[in-house]
Write a protein that holds these residues in place. Structure first.
Motif, PDB file in Angstrom:
ATOM      1  N   UNK A 233       0.829  -1.203   0.000  1.00 22.86           N
ATOM      2  CA  UNK A 233       0.000   0.000   0.000  1.00 22.86           C
ATOM      3  C   UNK A 233       0.866   1.258   0.000  1.00 22.86           C
ATOM      4  N   UNK A 234       1.965   1.203   0.739  1.00 25.98           N
ATOM      5  CA  UNK A 234       2.822   2.374   0.862  1.00 25.98           C
ATOM      6  C   UNK A 234       3.505   2.791  -0.425  1.00 25.98           C
ATOM      7  N   UNK A 235       3.854   1.835  -1.282  1.00 21.80           N
ATOM      8  CA  UNK A 235       4.590   2.173  -2.503  1.00 21.80           C
ATOM      9  C   UNK A 235       3.682   2.362  -3.713  1.00 21.80           C
ATOM     10  N   UNK A 236       2.392   2.078  -3.558  1.00 20.86           N
ATOM     11  CA  UNK A 236       1.462   2.151  -4.689  1.00 20.86           C
ATOM     12  C   UNK A 236       0.779   3.509  -4.760  1.00 20.86           C
ATOM     13  N   UNK A 237       0.733   4.070  -5.969  1.00 19.62           N
ATOM     14  CA  UNK A 237       0.057   5.342  -6.186  1.00 19.62           C
ATOM     15  C   UNK A 237      -1.417   5.142  -6.459  1.00 19.62           C
ATOM     16  N   UNK A 238      -2.147   6.244  -6.561  1.00 19.68           N
ATOM     17  CA  UNK A 238      -3.584   6.161  -6.823  1.00 19.68           C
ATOM     18  C   UNK A 238      -3.879   5.541  -8.176  1.00 19.68           C
ATOM     19  N   UNK A 239      -2.895   5.582  -9.074  1.00 19.98           N
ATOM     20  CA  UNK A 239      -3.073   5.004 -10.403  1.00 19.98           C
ATOM     21  C   UNK A 239      -2.704   3.524 -10.454  1.00 19.98           C
ATOM     22  N   UNK A 240      -2.341   2.954  -9.299  1.00 20.67           N
ATOM     23  CA  UNK A 240      -2.001   1.541  -9.243  1.00 20.67           C
ATOM     24  C   UNK A 240      -0.559   1.235  -9.586  1.00 20.67           C
ATOM     25  N   UNK A 241       0.227   2.249  -9.917  1.00 21.48           N
ATOM     26  CA  UNK A 241       1.639   2.054 -10.250  1.00 21.48           C
ATOM     27  C   UNK A 241       2.491   1.997  -8.980  1.00 21.48           C
ATOM     28  N   UNK A 242       3.622   1.289  -9.078  1.00 19.73           N
ATOM     29  CA  UNK A 242       4.583   1.210  -7.986  1.00 19.73           C
ATOM     30  C   UNK A 242       5.588   2.351  -8.150  1.00 19.73           C
ATOM     31  N   UNK A 243       5.750   3.180  -7.114  1.00 15.49           N
ATOM     32  CA  UNK A 243       6.610   4.357  -7.231  1.00 15.49           C
ATOM     33  C   UNK A 243       7.859   4.318  -6.349  1.00 15.49           C
ATOM     34  N   UNK A 244       8.140   3.193  -5.757  1.00 13.72           N
ATOM     35  CA  UNK A 244       9.370   3.006  -4.984  1.00 13.72           C
ATOM     36  C   UNK A 244       9.449   1.526  -4.645  1.00 13.72           C
ATOM     37  N   UNK A 245      10.621   1.078  -4.212  1.00 10.10           N
ATOM     38  CA  UNK A 245      10.731  -0.289  -3.717  1.00 10.10           C
ATOM     39  C   UNK A 245      11.130  -0.226  -2.251  1.00 10.10           C
ATOM     40  N   UNK A 246      10.179  -0.603  -1.391  1.00 11.24           N
ATOM     41  CA  UNK A 246      10.374  -0.605   0.063  1.00 11.24           C
ATOM     42  C   UNK A 246      11.058  -1.915   0.408  1.00 11.24           C
ATOM     43  N   UNK A 247      12.370  -1.852   0.691  1.00 12.74           N
ATOM     44  CA  UNK A 247      13.166  -3.077   0.778  1.00 12.74           C
ATOM     45  C   UNK A 247      13.414  -3.586   2.198  1.00 12.74           C
ATOM     46  N   UNK A 248      13.321  -2.730   3.205  1.00 10.42           N
ATOM     47  CA  UNK A 248      13.573  -3.189   4.577  1.00 10.42           C
ATOM     48  C   UNK A 248      12.500  -2.654   5.505  1.00 10.42           C
ATOM     49  N   UNK A 249      12.239  -3.402   6.542  1.00  5.77           N
ATOM     50  CA  UNK A 249      11.315  -2.916   7.559  1.00  5.77           C
ATOM     51  C   UNK A 249      11.926  -3.199   8.925  1.00  5.77           C
ATOM     52  N   UNK A 250      11.318  -2.664   9.932  1.00 10.78           N
ATOM     53  CA  UNK A 250      11.829  -2.831  11.290  1.00 10.78           C
ATOM     54  C   UNK A 250      10.671  -2.755  12.267  1.00 10.78           C
ATOM     55  N   UNK A 251      10.967  -2.920  13.504  1.00 11.67           N
ATOM     56  CA  UNK A 251       9.956  -2.794  14.531  1.00 11.67           C
ATOM     57  C   UNK A 251      10.620  -2.410  15.841  1.00 11.67           C
ATOM     58  N   UNK A 252       9.801  -1.967  16.778  1.00 12.09           N
ATOM     59  CA  UNK A 252      10.310  -1.579  18.092  1.00 12.09           C
ATOM     60  C   UNK A 252       9.950  -2.637  19.114  1.00 12.09           C
ATOM     61  N   UNK A 253      10.899  -2.884  20.010  1.00  8.32           N
ATOM     62  CA  UNK A 253      10.710  -3.857  21.082  1.00  8.32           C
ATOM     63  C   UNK A 253      11.252  -3.258  22.374  1.00  8.32           C
ATOM     64  N   UNK A 254      11.055  -3.981  23.472  1.00  6.66           N
ATOM     65  CA  UNK A 254      11.575  -3.550  24.767  1.00  6.66           C
ATOM     66  C   UNK A 254      12.773  -4.422  25.119  1.00  6.66           C
ATOM     67  N   UNK A 255      13.933  -3.802  25.192  1.00  9.58           N
ATOM     68  CA  UNK A 255      15.152  -4.526  25.576  1.00  9.58           C
ATOM     69  C   UNK A 255      15.319  -4.476  27.089  1.00  9.58           C
ATOM     70  N   UNK A 256      15.877  -5.579  27.635  1.00 10.56           N
ATOM     71  CA  UNK A 256      16.106  -5.583  29.080  1.00 10.56           C
ATOM     72  C   UNK A 256      17.298  -6.466  29.437  1.00 10.56           C
ATOM     73  N   UNK A 257      17.941  -6.108  30.529  1.00 14.24           N
ATOM     74  CA  UNK A 257      19.004  -6.910  31.123  1.00 14.24           C
ATOM     75  C   UNK A 257      18.340  -7.929  32.032  1.00 14.24           C
ATOM     76  N   UNK A 258      18.439  -9.212  31.680  1.00 17.45           N
ATOM     77  CA  UNK A 258      17.739 -10.265  32.417  1.00 17.45           C
ATOM     78  C   UNK A 258      18.218 -10.399  33.856  1.00 17.45           C
ATOM     79  N   UNK A 259      19.456  -9.995  34.138  1.00 19.39           N
ATOM     80  CA  UNK A 259      19.956 -10.096  35.509  1.00 19.39           C
ATOM     81  C   UNK A 259      19.302  -9.060  36.414  1.00 19.39           C
ATOM     82  N   UNK A 260      18.881  -7.950  35.819  1.00 19.97           N
ATOM     83  CA  UNK A 260      18.241  -6.880  36.597  1.00 19.97           C
ATOM     84  C   UNK A 260      16.722  -7.023  36.549  1.00 19.97           C
ATOM     85  N   UNK A 261      16.189  -7.321  35.348  1.00 19.93           N
ATOM     86  CA  UNK A 261      14.743  -7.456  35.151  1.00 19.93           C
ATOM     87  C   UNK A 261      14.499  -8.840  34.555  1.00 19.93           C
TER      88      UNK A 261
END
Length: 434
Positions: free
Chosen positions: A145-173
């Motif tokens: 959806x992000x790379x597609x225009x209203x005309x149905x054409x592809x206007x970029x190539x979205x090659x990587x994605x990411x996400x957010x997580x919660x990091x923790x030190x297991x010895x403390x938490x």
């Protein structure tokens, strides 16, 4: 050598060695040019450090080989590399203005969150002729959806994605917090053990908005309606928005988070704090796991793990999904095709693999063994509740206003509801100007 000293040493060595390692490994990469100086054709490529100028010598060398092989497969071409600064928002805004005036590079890295602005301006060239329907169909829905225009054409190539997580030190938490309340308790417990509490981006930085939005999205909140108009300051959305902002404010006021989060605008700060042993909990990106592995001694890295971002309740969870695209502003078809080839041959798969940046194609999770390991499977599970920034032209200004609002809230200079209402009013005004 202490972990902190080792981290500083690594960063210093990387800064010095990256250009040298790349030049030595690939003799067709000279300065900011890839390929023979007398090549008949030139493609200008404006890029981030996802390339031969990466600060990590090992990654720089791997990217150097990819670029070298690419040029070897496309005789008669050379690539001129134009490096972006670390101020991505400013860089993208400048490139958009250059594109409107016809002075943009032939090919460029476009951040997924500003891609709607480039599409709306009509400055991007279609990539549809260069990618098969089967390849496009394998893209995750939010990517397609992000790379597609209203005309149905592809206007970029979205090659990587990411996400957010919660990091923790297991010895403390020991256990991963599942809710906001549990997060606050865990952070306060870490403070009692000499840590500075939970860290997160809170300065004037896109990451501040994006990382925090998961809390609002987890409640079911919406930023804009189907027409792209801001609605986060109305009715139930306003109540959810205020609640999510108040969560961050309470973390600071209770001492569960240090006051300095209001000035943090760089994920590297979290890596440094982990290496220095000053934090046991932070909100970060999936890519930081490999960075921690490189920065910490093995016995220290073994103490760290991650879990999905907490929600207001255990069932109200989300995470932000971002990533980079490759797009073309070229004036000639051969350069558009060359840019599409670069996206396909360097970034679509190979770059995902060498940097462990999550692919946007579902089939790559089985094609590349590295994305089938337990860690990336866990990231994949977290992506199931992932949400991309809305494809609305007003989003960058909404983000800007959230950053301003967050500064007021985290420093306690303005009441939460007043700051939220101001951000909403300014976002609406920006929408009216579009």
């Amino acid at each position: 050598m202490t972990p902190k000293a080792r981290l500083l040493s690594l960063l210093s060595a990387a800064a010095i060695a990256a250009p040298l390692a790349t030049a030595m490994a690939q003799d067709t990469i000279t300065g900011d040019t890839v390929g023979p100086a007398d090549a008949a054709n030139t493609l200008t490529f404006r890029m981030t450090t996802d390339g031969p100028r990466n600060n990590d010598p090992a990654l720089a060398a791997k990217y150097g080989k990819l670029f070298n092989d690419f040029i070897a497969n496309h005789k008669g071409w050379k690539i001129e590399l134009q490096m972006m600064s670390g101020d991505i928002g400013q860089e993208q805004a400048r490139m958009l203005e250059q594109a409107k005036s016809g002075n943009a590079p032939d090919c460029a890295a476009v951040d997924s969150f500003v891609l709607p602005l480039f599409k709306k301006a009509g400055v991007l060239k279609s990539f549809s002729p260069y990618f098969k329907k089967e390849e496009i169909d394998q893209l995750f829905p939010f990517v397609r959806e992000g790379v597609t225009g209203k005309d149905g054409q592809i206007y970029a190539w979205w090659w990587s994605t990411d996400l957010r997580v919660l990091y923790r030190n297991k010895e403390i938490i020991k256990d991963g917090p599942q809710t906001w309340d549990e997060t606050k308790k865990a952070a306060l417990a870490s403070v009692e053990q000499g840590m500075e509490g939970i860290l997160f981006n809170g300065g004037r930085y896109e990451g501040t908005t994006f990382d925090w939005l998961a809390n609002y999205w987890g409640e079911g909140g919406k930023l804009v309606d189907d027409a792209g108009k801001p609605i986060f300051g109305e009715g139930e959305n306003r109540a959810k928005f205020v609640k999510a902002v108040a969560y961050y404010r309470d973390l600071v006021e209770s001492g569960a988070a240090p006051k300095r989060v209001a000035t943090i605008g760089n994920y590297d700060d979290f890596n440094a704090a982990a290496a220095a042993g000053t934090t046991a909990l932070f909100v970060g990106g999936n890519w930081q796991l490999s960075q921690l592995k490189g920065a910490l001694e093995p016995e220290e890295f073994a103490k760290w793990t991650f879990s999905p971002l907490p929600g207001a309740t255990k069932d109200e969870r989300s995470t932000g999904t971002g990533g980079w695209t490759v797009a073309s502003f070229a004036k000639t078809d051969d350069k558009v095709a060359m840019c599409a080839n670069l996206a396909r041959e360097i970034y679509m798969g190979p770059a995902n693999e060498i940097q462990e940046q999550l692919p946007t194609r579902a089939d790559f999770y089985s094609k590349y063994p590295i994305f089938s390991n337990e860690t990336n499977k866990a990231f994949g599970e977290a992506l199931k509740v992932g949400q991309a920034r809305p494809g609305a032209p007003v989003y960058p200004e909404i983000s800007n206003q959230i950053q301003i609002m967050m500064g007021k809230v985290l420093t306690g200079t303005e009441a939460t509801e007043a700051a939220v209402d101001e951000a909403y009013k300014a976002s609406l005004a920006a929408f009216e100007r579009l």
